[in-house]
Design an enzyme around this catalytic site. Structure first.
Site, PDB file in Angstrom:
ATOM      1  CE  LYS A 169      -0.462  -0.365   5.046  1.00  0.00           C
ATOM      2  NZ  LYS A 169      -1.412  -0.470   6.178  1.00  0.00           N
ATOM      3  CG  ASN A 191       3.431  -0.761   4.404  1.00  0.00           C
ATOM      4  OD1 ASN A 191       3.641  -0.018   5.361  1.00  0.00           O
ATOM      5  ND2 ASN A 191       2.646  -1.818   4.474  1.00  0.00           N
TER       6      ASN A 191
END
Length: 368
Positions: A141, A144
């Site tokens: 995502k 991250n």
């Protein structure tokens, strides 16, 4: 030499080699500080994990250390050194200064196709490398994905391996983990899944990069999961009118219900959307780093239950400003690039990290 056998000297060794500086960020059971090599003056990020705060989450720590000690790729944040001092683990890591891709999306609203393709290509190359080593990330995502620096050409780098898994081709993963909106449908079905979940997440990320809002969204998680399970998304007018068919076709190859028909990382990186914007993928064989001393051998433990993986740990936040406090202000002042009519949706879904933290926690509880 293992951590256990050298821990009496580790404190002296660490502080003789590194000088600790300011705090970059804090998490539930860790903090990250700048560290300077006293001899070379090179800067690093040191993640300091307090083991006394990790009760029930030891498996996440073991997995992260095990994976980081094995991987070496230019688009993955690198672990250089490892120490245990008293009840704390010190991970000496590559210092990246560009912040999260999440914040860059909020700032820019959306990306040009060429910029989006450049970012996605690097993610795909890193994921292909990980999959080749038998590692599934499972929580890709924008939060991250870190940027190496604040320049336009900063590298995108994968971080946070707390929910990752070392697998083999015969193994079926069953732990319900990930983040709402990015999670693949086979995870929600709880009938087992494989590394293909990472490609679904990349499809969601690509969609967001190109238009500024997510393909699946509902404030009610049950309704959100229904959308994902039906693969119900659209290229809505007028916001997708000027986006190429190659870009849309690329997303269609990743957001596929049947994981056996979903593109692999190798196939995706050779798709026209990537190749026409970035050129063919480089044929690079990554070198294997020297062995890092660690008390964590290859993680052969069975996955612990979902309660042990409630919320992915913060990897580290290269935020010298208070992003959590200012994120709403950032969106309201940077809405010029957003498609009319989706600004509110973007604010609700992408602007507040608190929303994601809450949704992530809620998601883990919902799937029990």
């Amino acid at each position: 030499m293992s951590i256990a056998s050298s821990m009496n000297n580790n404190s002296l060794q660490f502080f003789k080699k590194y000088e600790l500086g300011k705090i970059l960020g804090t998490g539930a059971f860790s903090e990250v500080k700048v560290a300077v090599n006293r001899q070379t003056r090179e800067k690093f990020a040191v993640k300091i994990i307090d083991k006394s705060k990790c009760k029930g989450k030891e498996n996440m720590i073991d997995t992260e250390i095990s994976i980081l000690s094995k991987v070496h790729h230019e688009n993955i944040v690198q672990l250089y050194d490892l120490y245990q001092i008293d009840n704390k683990i010190y991970l000496v890591m590559e210092l990246v200064t560009g912040g999260e891709l999440f914040d860059d999306i909020v700032r820019r609203g959306k990306y040009t196709e060429s910029d989006a393709a450049r970012i996605v290509q690097k993610i795909l190359l890193a994921i292909d490398y990980l999959h080749g080593m038998g590692i599934a990330h499972r929580d890709l995502k924008p939060e991250n994905l870190l940027l190496s620096d604040k320049s336009k050409n900063g590298k995108v780098m994968i971080s946070d391996f707390g929910l990752s898994k070392i697998f083999n081709d015969e193994e079926v993963m069953k732990t319900a983990c990930g983040t709402p909106g990015y999670v693949a449908p086979e995870v929600l079905k709880r009938q087992g899944y494989g590394k293909e979940v990472d490609l679904w997440s990349i499809g969601v990320i690509t969609y967001i990069l190109l238009c500024g809002y997510p393909p699946f969204y509902d404030q009610n998680n049950v309704e959100l999961y229904k959308q994902i399970l039906a693969c119900r998304y659209e290229f809505e007018k007028p916001w997708w009118d000027n986006i190429s068919e190659d870009a849309k076709g690329f997303i269609r190859k990743l957001l596929v219900l049947d994981p056996t028909k979903r593109y692999t990382a190798k196939q995706a990186v050779n798709h026209p959307f990537i190749v026409l914007n970035c050129g063919p993928p480089p044929n690079v064989v990554e070198s294997i780093p020297k062995e890092i001393s660690s008390s964590s051998n290859q993680n052969k433990k069975k996955e612990s239950n979902v309660n042990n993986k409630e919320v992915s740990q913060d990897y580290y936040k290269n935020q010298l400003s208070n992003n959590n406090n200012n994120s709403n202000n950032q969106v309201s002042s940077d809405n010029n690039n957003l498609a009319p009519g989706v600004t509110k949706k973007l604010q609700q879904v992408l602007s507040s990290k608190k929303v994601y933290i809450y949704m992530n926690f809620k998601y883990k509880k919902t799937l029990i």
